[in-house]
Design a protein around this motif. Structure first.
Motif, PDB file in Angstrom:
ATOM      1  N   GLN A 134       0.920  -1.024  -0.078  1.00  0.00           N
ATOM      2  CA  GLN A 134       0.075  -0.003   0.021  1.00  0.00           C
ATOM      3  C   GLN A 134       0.908   1.214  -0.020  1.00  0.00           C
ATOM      4  O   GLN A 134       0.411   2.348  -0.469  1.00  0.00           O
ATOM      5  N   TYR A 135       2.141   1.137   0.704  1.00  0.00           N
ATOM      6  CA  TYR A 135       3.111   2.149   0.477  1.00  0.00           C
ATOM      7  C   TYR A 135       3.866   2.583  -0.838  1.00  0.00           C
ATOM      8  O   TYR A 135       4.055   3.809  -1.040  1.00  0.00           O
ATOM      9  N   GLY A 136       3.872   1.445  -1.551  1.00  0.00           N
ATOM     10  CA  GLY A 136       4.722   1.609  -2.816  1.00  0.00           C
ATOM     11  C   GLY A 136       5.653   0.254  -2.683  1.00  0.00           C
ATOM     12  O   GLY A 136       5.464  -0.747  -2.319  1.00  0.00           O
ATOM     13  N   PRO A 137       6.599   0.315  -3.499  1.00  0.00           N
ATOM     14  CA  PRO A 137       7.534  -0.989  -3.914  1.00  0.00           C
ATOM     15  C   PRO A 137       8.104  -1.531  -2.849  1.00  0.00           C
ATOM     16  O   PRO A 137       8.582  -0.699  -2.011  1.00  0.00           O
ATOM     17  N   ILE A 138       8.256  -2.886  -2.577  1.00  0.00           N
ATOM     18  CA  ILE A 138       9.269  -3.337  -1.797  1.00  0.00           C
ATOM     19  C   ILE A 138      10.769  -3.177  -2.172  1.00  0.00           C
ATOM     20  O   ILE A 138      10.805  -3.321  -3.467  1.00  0.00           O
ATOM     21  N   VAL A 139      11.397  -3.010  -1.287  1.00  0.00           N
ATOM     22  CA  VAL A 139      12.794  -2.588  -2.123  1.00  0.00           C
ATOM     23  C   VAL A 139      13.771  -3.422  -1.051  1.00  0.00           C
ATOM     24  O   VAL A 139      13.578  -3.973   0.092  1.00  0.00           O
ATOM     25  N   ASN A 140      14.993  -3.782  -1.657  1.00  0.00           N
ATOM     26  CA  ASN A 140      16.003  -4.622  -1.299  1.00  0.00           C
ATOM     27  C   ASN A 140      17.381  -3.765  -1.262  1.00  0.00           C
ATOM     28  O   ASN A 140      17.526  -3.582  -2.258  1.00  0.00           O
ATOM     29  N   ALA A 200       9.401  -1.267   2.489  1.00  0.00           N
ATOM     30  CA  ALA A 200       8.845  -0.548   1.563  1.00  0.00           C
ATOM     31  C   ALA A 200       9.114   0.853   1.118  1.00  0.00           C
ATOM     32  O   ALA A 200       9.642   1.279   2.238  1.00  0.00           O
ATOM     33  N   LEU A 201       8.977   1.346   0.194  1.00  0.00           N
ATOM     34  CA  LEU A 201       9.260   2.704  -0.043  1.00  0.00           C
ATOM     35  C   LEU A 201       7.986   3.628  -0.599  1.00  0.00           C
ATOM     36  O   LEU A 201       7.274   3.007  -1.412  1.00  0.00           O
ATOM     37  N   ARG A 202       7.944   4.605  -0.016  1.00  0.00           N
ATOM     38  CA  ARG A 202       6.777   5.521  -0.508  1.00  0.00           C
ATOM     39  C   ARG A 202       7.574   6.964  -0.849  1.00  0.00           C
ATOM     40  O   ARG A 202       8.332   7.464  -0.219  1.00  0.00           O
ATOM     41  N   ASP A 203       7.255   7.249  -2.195  1.00  0.00           N
ATOM     42  CA  ASP A 203       7.816   8.357  -2.798  1.00  0.00           C
ATOM     43  C   ASP A 203       7.030   9.646  -3.031  1.00  0.00           C
ATOM     44  O   ASP A 203       5.761   9.442  -3.332  1.00  0.00           O
TER      45      ASP A 203
END
Length: 822
Positions: free
Chosen positions: A356-362, A383-386
């Motif tokens: 819901q926040y944006g993409p999962i990041v590694n 997760a990343l929210r921009d």
């Protein structure tokens, strides 16, 4: 489903400020594009039209004559077709995947972002595309410019449309967030629960956690604005000799490709009349002036994104906890085409994972500890929210409205559109007022949320990066970005009145630190750390910030030697800009020379090289002018010092053992200063750094005492043009971005770019002296490929003609009138 689809369409209409057919004063002509193009000295085009479509048309044609290939190449990337059209050597499959994911297909982007725009924006952008297409049709791909930045006979050249241009501008918006370095890599490195490295289920030791600190600090440093820096000063009537407002704009942008500048003057009589510079491929003036107001920007360190720690369902790694319920992580396959070495195409697929926040990041690119699904604690993902996901389309209405302002009231009101992705704003007007504002896209995260929601892995990230990287608890709704009723609907950003700003008849300035010391006599305080973690309240400032404030104080007092009369004139402002003082040398060089004086005779090779370096530095004028001898030695010396000491995200040495006078917030302009000579470790450090400087310069075949203008050069058509200024890291206000290579500091990639000094008088004609350091054309055959570069080398300026009689007097060549049916 592209990531932009998570923004409800009705909210997006509000974000854009236009779900109606409002035209901002545009005559609704359906008959033709029509424009007049005149050029003045150094190839500056002056475009006049009766409507927005015609203005874009004339501007697109004139711009394409100088820089068509720059924007055409960027549009290939913005269409997510670079791997298809350029192959893996010239294109980037990663870039194509990322922007296809963020924006979807061109058709999806158009429906969601372009179609709701105000009519005048669509007309302006469509006109620009038509003007560029006309240039292409008349010139032919076989006659386009050659060279490193050219595209003659390129198979990827094609006609473009308005949506292409807006996609390009939207892509550029992400350079302050998702489309930068490690963040871009982190989105692409996420491979899902099945393909990831098996996660460690045991928490790392304290030693392991401590060991990742340098990696996290490097991560934070990558998004520090020092790399992309700028300077700006807006002066009010209390500090100018003429009693009018005055402005210095000194953005440090790239010299070529995306993000570089183009000079122009755009006019719809009675509607829009603005001069200055636009970013390449943008249909509006970004930094410039009209008859009443002048403005500039500097890149801000405020947070543009936040990370969220998600707690996974132990029974299903594609679910996470949110207020006690499980929510899904949605996989999305994105397909692109890529050209192989034999010219054939293959389909490539990448899977992204969206919360819901944006993409999962590694973040394995930061440290391998952050690899795995779940992470090392066995329970979490990030997760990343921009904040800039929806900022881009608001940009054109923002900058157009700013350009129409007749005073600071109207200018500040325009900023409330919140279409500014990453910049501080500085402006001065005819009445003698000055303004600073950090009115840009900043997530609505309160200080209380930072105090309550930064825990777990988020706390680790915040502690290691001094809040440059913010990680919040994604399992609690109270940690979501909040809502400011003044902000664009659905944006979850801060509204204008909640953001730092200062309006004064004195002065405001910024060199990429936070809002805090925009004027040290009127510090701005009490804002959440996310509004400027780099150089935040009571933190040490960039050396560029400090030298800028020092020079302003000296000019106001009349003690700088430029003029006995206190206060600014356009001439003394230009002298300040080109002074090229090396502030770090002013702070430490006397102590360095003292250490060298003790080396008599030198005891070893390091000391011998140190004495050699000091022999040059002792006679150096401590400036970075083209005839200064010794800049290269000090530049490499300070580089070695910074690599051997504790350096903060401000790009400054904040190791208090090094300094003789420690930093104090009460005197943040003057401190820290001097080297603590009572510590033998500092003697050893200085000697080793001097030795390294000599060795690096010898290895690069650079003479220690060569004039700076022979060492730092731009090579244009085999002509070596001396470039004054230098690294902001050593406290040079006029920063130039280039590293040491064989033969010197050759072909800067950025730094001083478009510079403007602007003031007003009793007439309606603003007074503007400007310079575009790389020059206005990237075509090697153009007379304007290097002309302003030579002017800059000689510390000269171009008077920008604004009023009709000035344009007529300065016009070069015939007026070009162009038109075509829509």
């Amino acid at each position: 489903m592209p990531l932009l689809k998570i923004v409800p369409f009705i909210a997006l209409c509000a974000l854009l400020g236009a779900c109606s057919n409002g035209n901002n004063g545009t005559p609704n002509s359906a008959l033709a594009y029509s424009a007049e193009i005149r050029r003045t000295d150094y190839g500056i085009p002056h475009i006049k039209a009766d409507d927005w479509g015609g203005l874009g048309y004339g501007y697109g044609y004139a711009y394409a004559q100088d820089n068509f290939c720059i924007t055409m190449r960027e549009i290939v990337f913005s269409r997510s077709r670079s791997a298809e059209l350029l192959g893996d050597n010239g294109g980037s499959a990663d870039s194509d995947f990322l922007f296809r994911y963020l924006y979807g297909s061109k058709e999806e982007f158009q429906a969601t972002f372009f179609d709701p725009l105000p009519d005048y924006v669509k007309e302006l952008t469509a006109g620009m595309a038509a003007g560029m297409n006309r240039y292409l049709a008349e010139t032919g791909v076989e006659n386009l410019p050659e060279g490193d930045l050219g595209c003659r006979d390129a198979s990827w050249v094609s006609e473009i449309d308005a949506v292409d241009l807006l996609m390009y501008q939207g892509r550029e918006t992400f350079r302050g967030s998702s489309n930068q370095g490690t963040l871009r890599r982190a989105i692409l490195d996420t491979a899902g629960p099945d393909a990831q490295v098996v996660a460690r289920k045991i928490m790392p030791s304290a030693q392991q956690l401590a060991a990742i600190g340098p990696s996290l600090r490097q991560f934070a440093a990558e998004i520090s604005p020092e790399v992309r820096g700028s300077n700006g000063i807006a002066m009010g009537r209390d500090v100018t000799q003429n009693g009018y407002g005055m402005l210095l704009g000194n953005p440090h942008q790239p010299w070529q490709r995306a993000g570089s500048w183009y000079q122009a003057h755009l006019t719809i009589p009675g509607v829009y009349d603005v001069a200055g510079a636009s970013l390449t491929g943008y249909p509006f003036i970004g930094i410039g002036f009209n008859k009443d107001v002048a403005w500039t920007h500097t890149v801000s360190p405020a947070n543009r994104f936040s990370l969220y720690e998600l707690t996974l369902n132990p029974e299903n790694p594609l679910q996470y906890d949110y207020d006690g319920e499980w929510r899904d992580i949605v996989p999305e396959d994105v397909e692109i085409q890529a050209m192989l070495s034999d010219g054939s195409l293959e389909t490539r697929t990448h899977t992204f994972y969206t919360s819901q926040y944006g993409p999962i990041v590694n973040l394995k690119g930061v440290d391998s500890l952050f690899d795995g699904w779940p992470l090392f604690n066995g329970t979490s993902l990030i997760a990343l929210r921009d904040a800039n996901l929806t900022t881009g389309p608001r940009g054109i209405p923002l900058w157009i409205t700013k350009g129409q302002a007749t005073n600071l009231d109207e200018y500040i009101e325009a900023l409330g559109i919140i279409g500014n992705p990453v910049f501080h704003d500085l402006a001065a007007d005819r009445s003698g007022e000055a303004f600073y504002g950090e009115i840009s896209s900043i997530p609505f995260i309160t200080q209380s949320q930072l105090d309550d929601c930064v825990d777990g892995i988020g706390a680790l990230l915040a502690a290691a990066t001094s809040n440059v990287i913010v990680g919040l608890d994604g399992s609690r709704s109270e940690c979501e970005w909040g809502t400011d009723p003044e902000a664009p609907e659905g944006s979850n950003l801060y509204g204008a009145s909640s953001l730092p700003q200062l309006r004064t008849t004195n002065y405001v300035a910024n060199s990429n630190n936070s809002y805090w010391l925009s004027n040290p006599e009127m510090p701005i305080t009490g804002f959440p750390v996310i509004m400027g973690p780099v150089g935040h309240e009571n933190l040490q400032q960039f050396s560029r910030t400090r030298i800028g404030l020092v020079m302003i104080r000296e000019r106001i007092a009349g003690t700088d030697g430029f003029s006995a009369e206190p206060g600014f004139t356009l001439e003394t402002l230009q002298q300040l800009m080109y002074s090229n003082r090396v502030y770090i040398a002013e702070l430490v060089l006397d102590d360095v020379l003292t250490i060298c004086d003790l080396l008599d005779p030198p005891a070893d090779a390091d000391e011998t090289r140190a004495v050699q370096a000091c022999a040059v530095l002792a006679s150096w004028d401590r400036k970075a002018n083209v005839d200064s001898r010794g800049v290269q030695v000090f530049n490499e010396f300070w580089r070695a010092v910074r690599s051997a000491t504790k350096v903060g995200f401000q790009g400054v040495v904040d190791d208090q053992d090094f300094w003789d006078v420690d930093f104090t917030p009460a005197d943040a302009v003057s401190t820290p200063a001097g080297i603590d000579l009572t510590l033998s470790t500092n003697h050893d450090l200085v000697i080793a750094a001097l030795s390294q400087a000599v060795q690096r310069l010898e290895d690069a075949n650079v003479a220690l005492d060569a004039p700076w203008g022979e060492v730092q050069v731009a090579v244009k058509n085999s002509e070596r043009i001396a470039i004054h200024g230098g690294s902001g890291d050593i406290g040079i206000y006029g920063a130039i971005g280039v590293g040491l290579s064989e033969g010197g500091y050759v072909n800067p990639g950025g730094g001083n770019s478009y510079i403007q000094t602007v003031t007003f008088d009793e007439s309606d004609c603003p007074i503007a002296d400007v310079i575009l350091v790389p020059s206005n054309s990237t075509d090697p055959e153009s007379p304007h490929f290097a002309d302003q570069t030579r002017l800059y080398s000689n510390k000269e300026w171009v008077r920008f003609p604004f009023c009709e009689q000035e344009i007529e007097a300065a016009q070069v060549g015939e007026t070009l009138e162009i038109s075509e049916a829509k």
